[in-house]
Design a protein around this motif. Structure first.
Motif, short mmCIF file in Angstrom:
data_model
loop_
_atom_site.label_atom_id
_atom_site.label_comp_id
_atom_site.label_asym_id
_atom_site.label_seq_id
_atom_site.Cartn_x
_atom_site.Cartn_y
_atom_site.Cartn_z
N ASP A 193 5.35 -35.47 21.84
CA ASP A 193 3.55 -34.49 21.30
C ASP A 193 3.31 -35.65 20.46
OD1 ASP A 193 4.57 -32.43 21.84
OD2 ASP A 193 5.96 -31.74 20.81
N VAL A 194 2.36 -35.88 21.19
CA VAL A 194 1.39 -37.05 20.47
C VAL A 194 -0.51 -36.22 20.68
CG1 VAL A 194 -0.38 -39.60 21.04
CG2 VAL A 194 2.32 -38.66 22.50
N SER A 195 -0.88 -36.51 19.24
CA SER A 195 -2.19 -36.36 18.86
C SER A 195 -3.14 -37.10 17.56
CB SER A 195 -1.71 -35.10 18.12
OG SER A 195 -2.08 -33.98 18.79
N PHE A 196 -4.01 -38.04 18.92
CA PHE A 196 -4.12 -39.61 18.04
C PHE A 196 -6.30 -39.17 18.15
CE2 PHE A 196 -0.11 -41.55 17.39
CZ PHE A 196 -0.36 -42.38 16.20
N ASP A 197 -6.38 -39.06 16.54
CA ASP A 197 -8.01 -39.70 16.64
C ASP A 197 -8.23 -41.62 16.41
OD1 ASP A 197 -10.77 -39.08 15.87
OD2 ASP A 197 -10.20 -38.96 14.36
N ILE A 198 -8.94 -41.20 17.77
CA ILE A 198 -9.68 -43.12 17.87
C ILE A 198 -10.73 -43.13 17.87
CG2 ILE A 198 -8.79 -45.38 18.64
CD1 ILE A 198 -6.41 -43.83 19.46
N ASP A 199 -11.62 -44.28 17.11
CA ASP A 199 -12.83 -44.15 16.81
C ASP A 199 -13.16 -45.81 16.08
OD1 ASP A 199 -14.30 -44.42 14.04
OD2 ASP A 199 -12.79 -42.27 14.21
N SER A 270 -6.16 -42.78 13.17
CA SER A 270 -5.07 -41.15 13.22
C SER A 270 -4.40 -40.49 14.18
CB SER A 270 -5.98 -41.08 11.79
OG SER A 270 -6.52 -41.66 10.37
N GLY A 271 -3.27 -40.30 13.41
CA GLY A 271 -2.88 -38.82 14.13
C GLY A 271 -1.66 -38.64 14.36
N THR A 272 -0.55 -37.94 14.73
CA THR A 272 0.27 -37.65 14.77
C THR A 272 1.10 -37.98 16.61
OG1 THR A 272 0.75 -35.75 15.03
CG2 THR A 272 0.13 -35.87 12.86
N VAL A 273 2.68 -38.36 15.97
CA VAL A 273 3.12 -38.71 17.40
C VAL A 273 5.00 -37.76 17.21
CG1 VAL A 273 2.29 -40.95 17.95
CG2 VAL A 273 4.67 -40.85 17.43
N THR A 274 5.51 -37.03 17.35
CA THR A 274 6.81 -37.14 17.76
C THR A 274 7.71 -38.02 18.42
OG1 THR A 274 6.48 -34.56 17.62
CG2 THR A 274 8.68 -35.02 18.66
N SER A 321 -2.11 -44.36 10.43
CA SER A 321 -3.16 -44.53 10.08
C SER A 321 -3.53 -46.20 9.38
CB SER A 321 -3.75 -43.15 8.89
OG SER A 321 -5.77 -43.49 8.25
N ASN A 322 -4.27 -46.05 9.89
CA ASN A 322 -4.83 -47.85 9.37
C ASN A 322 -6.17 -47.49 8.36
OD1 ASN A 322 -6.72 -47.54 11.47
ND2 ASN A 322 -6.64 -49.49 12.43
N THR A 323 -6.60 -46.45 8.29
CA THR A 323 -7.59 -46.55 7.55
C THR A 323 -7.41 -46.15 5.94
OG1 THR A 323 -7.54 -43.53 7.36
CG2 THR A 323 -8.40 -44.19 8.72
N LYS A 324 -8.55 -46.23 4.99
CA LYS A 324 -7.91 -46.03 3.91
C LYS A 324 -8.27 -44.69 2.90
CE LYS A 324 -9.69 -51.28 3.25
NZ LYS A 324 -8.70 -51.36 4.15
N LYS A 325 -8.28 -43.54 4.43
CA LYS A 325 -8.67 -42.53 3.16
C LYS A 325 -7.49 -41.87 2.52
CE LYS A 325 -11.46 -41.82 7.25
NZ LYS A 325 -11.04 -40.64 9.10
N THR A 326 -7.24 -40.76 1.99
CA THR A 326 -6.52 -40.61 1.40
C THR A 326 -5.53 -39.43 2.62
OG1 THR A 326 -7.16 -38.20 1.25
CG2 THR A 326 -7.59 -39.75 -0.86
N MET A 327 -4.23 -38.97 2.54
CA MET A 327 -3.21 -38.63 3.74
C MET A 327 -3.97 -36.85 3.78
SD MET A 327 -0.76 -38.05 5.55
CE MET A 327 -0.44 -37.13 6.18
N THR A 328 -4.93 -36.20 2.60
CA THR A 328 -5.42 -34.95 2.65
C THR A 328 -6.59 -35.23 3.41
OG1 THR A 328 -4.41 -34.39 0.46
CG2 THR A 328 -6.48 -33.08 1.47
N SER A 329 -7.79 -35.93 3.34
CA SER A 329 -8.33 -37.01 4.37
C SER A 329 -8.21 -36.48 5.58
CB SER A 329 -9.48 -37.94 3.89
OG SER A 329 -8.60 -38.66 2.91
N ILE A 330 -7.03 -37.21 5.69
CA ILE A 330 -6.44 -37.74 6.98
C ILE A 330 -6.25 -36.40 8.04
CG2 ILE A 330 -4.93 -38.67 8.41
CD1 ILE A 330 -4.29 -41.54 6.09
#
Length: 340
Positions: A193-199, A270-274, A321-330
């Protein structure tokens, strides 16, 4: 490894049996969540331990103490069950309050001393900063809140992470904690299960930094403004990021480190993987993330991890994630964009 229940008075404890192994999960999210969940079924052998599963009682797992904060009891005929959420004992930071406020430039240690001077609630702490990355930050009216919110403010202001070993708290600069592991996460190849946001909306390759101004001459700085250009400029060209203007810096070398750290010279990911494989991954570890369409081959930090310790064959679910956002905002961003 055994799951143990202990009463609030800490006079009785029992090994928990009757746990639905498929229900047992441990979830970590950067600087925000450390909790375990499980379902326990009453049977003829576990009445004492079943009765110990009550609000505010303790659950012990892998050397860490958790407190039962949420529970749902259900009955179906003669079958009794409890669905439990127990949070790491560091959640007790919410129970302390610092009424006093302070203003001015302060270090991490000075702020922590201020937080806990009202009463430590049994907590101890240490700051680990081998390369002196933490600098003093100008504070205004720091205080008048519970310990947890004040520590969250420190983590945000100083780009820090907190690791809790029961009630002993460690504070690290964000980039100084976490192992570099070699188990590749290759997008769509070794994941289910892969869900990624790349921009690339914020992809930049150059940034300028301005340090402290001379107190006797507003037009003069302690050092000339520094411009850092990423090697990625050869691929993407010059794309200028908003400058850093921070009077805490009086040494050019420290400013250059800051610029290299702040520059977003790779696509935001940012995203999730199983995972398809079992691996000894931990929160804040760095793993290679490979995504061929954008030629991405970067180490990305694990900022969320859900593990299933009672199911040895079930790999973890990982948030990267490689962003500087908090986990909540991610997570909010992933939900908003339909990734989760």
């Amino acid at each position: 490894m055994e799951l143990i229940a202990r009463n609030y008075e800490e006079t009785v404890e029992e090994i928990l049996i009757g746990i639905d192994k498929e229900s047992f999960e441990i979830k970590h999210e950067q600087n925000e969540i450390d909790e375990l969940t499980f379902t326990i079924n009453l049977n003829g052998r576990n009445k004492i331990s079943y009765d110990l599963v009550q609000y505010e009682n303790y659950i012990l797992w892998n050397g860490q103490i958790y407190i039962i904060k949420q529970m749902t009891e259900a009955a179906s005929g003669m079958s009794l069950t409890k669905d439990v959420t127990a949070m790491h004992i560091s959640i007790e930071l919410k129970d302390g309050y610092q009424y006093d406020e302070l203003t001015g430039k302060r270090s991490v240690s000075q702020l922590l001393t201020h937080v806990f001077k009202a009463g430590d609630l049994g907590f101890s702490w240490e700051v680990i900063d081998k390369d002196n990355q933490f600098v003093t930050v100008e504070q205004e009216n720091f205080g008048s809140d519970n310990y947890k919110k004040l520590i969250d403010e420190i983590l945000d202001d100083y780009d820090a992470i907190m690791i809790a070993d029961n009630k002993h708290l460690y504070f690290y600069p964000r980039g100084d904690y976490g192992n570099v592991v070699e188990d590749q996460i290759r997008y769509k190849y070794n994941t289910d299960d892969v869900s990624f946001d790349i921009d690339t909306l914020e992809l930049k390759t150059q940034i300028k930094g301005f340090g402290k101004k001379d107190e006797d001459n507003d037009d003069k700085y302690y050092f000339d403004p520094i411009t850092y250009t990423s090697p990625k400029a050869e691929t993407w060209g010059i794309r200028i990021q908003d400058p850093v203007q921070d009077e805490r810096y009086t040494v050019p070398g420290n400013m250059e480190k800051r610029l290299k750290k702040d520059l977003q010279d790779v696509p935001e990911i940012s995203g999730t993987v199983t995972l398809k494989f079992q691996s000894d991954l931990h929160i804040y570890d760095y793993v290679p993330f490979i995504y061929e369409p954008l030629n991405i081959n970067e180490y990305i930090q694990i900022v969320g991890l859900t593990e299933y310790p009672m199911q040895p064959s079930k790999p973890p679910n990982v948030t990267l994630s490689n962003t500087k956002k908090t986990m909540t905002s991610i997570l909010a961003s992933l939900v908003r964009k339909g990734v989760l």
